[in-house]
Write an enzyme that holds these catalytic residues in place. Sequence first.
Site, short mmCIF file in Angstrom:
data_model
loop_
_atom_site.label_atom_id
_atom_site.label_comp_id
_atom_site.label_asym_id
_atom_site.label_seq_id
_atom_site.Cartn_x
_atom_site.Cartn_y
_atom_site.Cartn_z
N LYS A 98 0.22 4.18 -0.24
CA LYS A 98 -0.45 5.49 0.13
C LYS A 98 -0.15 6.78 -0.82
CE LYS A 98 -0.21 3.17 4.53
NZ LYS A 98 -0.27 3.19 5.95
N HIS A 122 -9.67 1.17 4.29
CA HIS A 122 -8.40 1.38 5.18
C HIS A 122 -8.79 2.27 6.14
CE1 HIS A 122 -4.48 2.41 6.13
NE2 HIS A 122 -3.86 1.28 5.39
N GLU A 161 -7.29 4.67 7.12
CA GLU A 161 -6.88 6.14 6.95
C GLU A 161 -7.99 6.95 6.32
OE1 GLU A 161 -3.04 5.51 5.22
OE2 GLU A 161 -2.28 4.91 7.26
N SER A 178 3.02 -2.10 10.29
CA SER A 178 4.29 -2.22 10.64
C SER A 178 4.95 -3.53 10.29
CB SER A 178 4.64 -1.85 12.24
OG SER A 178 4.15 -0.79 12.32
N ASN A 204 0.75 -1.11 0.16
CA ASN A 204 -0.24 0.08 0.06
C ASN A 204 1.03 1.19 0.00
OD1 ASN A 204 -1.77 2.15 0.33
ND2 ASN A 204 -2.48 1.27 2.23
P1 13P Z 1 2.72 0.33 7.67
O1 13P Z 1 3.16 -0.85 7.13
O2 13P Z 1 3.48 1.54 7.46
O3 13P Z 1 2.58 0.23 9.04
O4 13P Z 1 1.20 0.63 7.05
C1 13P Z 1 0.41 -0.47 6.95
C2 13P Z 1 -0.79 -0.27 6.11
O5 13P Z 1 -1.51 0.79 6.35
C3 13P Z 1 -1.29 -0.98 5.18
O6 13P Z 1 -2.51 -0.86 4.55
#
Ligand code: 13P
Length: 248
Positions: A10, A90, A92, A208, A8
């Site tokens: 982002k 997601h 976020e 993470s 992902n």
């Molecule tokens: P991180 O791996 O940066 O924690 O993000 C996880 C995530 O949001 C995958 O969709």
Amino acid sequence: MKKHLYANWKMYKTRSEAQCFLGELDCVVDKSIGIGAGFTLLSDISMHSKSLGIKIGAQTMSEHLEGAFTGEVSAKQLKDVGADFVILGHSERRYLIGETNEVISKKVESAIGQEMSFILCIGENIEQREGGYTKSVLKKQLTTALCGTIDKYPSSMIIAYEPVWAIGTNNSATPHIVNDINSYIREEVGELYNKEYAKQLPILYGGSVKLDNLESFLSQSHIDGALVGSASLIAKDFNKMIQMIERG
Ligand code: 13P
């Protein structure tokens, strides 16, 4: 079950950065690797990524097929630029943009209607975990998101368990906790549809995940792979993760 690996990205990477990234990856044999990229990248990188055997997808989409929805992008438009899948729900988007379970449910229905594969993300926040509500929160997210699909179960759905407190914190959940939660999610999916369907449903973990802890998650029976954020931005690391998945 074969293991899956999804990135992902982002809101990271320009088109040239994305092309450089792909240039550093080896071809993959498994059909279980994908990258969730920003809208602006999809058209540019879909050919390149497909030539490597890597699926390409978006990180959200509109629940509507078309119409006067300024700034939105539909499943039909995503397919038009080569997207193979979309990430839905997601955290976020839930917490920063305000997407509700009900909106996510409409997006799920739209994805199914348009035959677009999707990764449905669910996960509790820290208050919910500390309050002992993890399973009830997950159940609500799951049942609401999937309520419109009960008689036509999604043939190309993946679920990602992503506890909000583990995302972007370097504080991943332990493989043991995730295995327990994923097994619970599988049970709930079995109740919603049937046990056979639930058994073969890929349920991933995200939060993470890095090169040095991926293997510990993959070794668990109910963790069918990972959805990786920040560590997926580094081509060298992502390539090593792909190799880990391909080795099985
Ligand atoms: P991180 O791996 O940066 O924690 O993000 C996880 C995530 O949001 C995958 O969709």
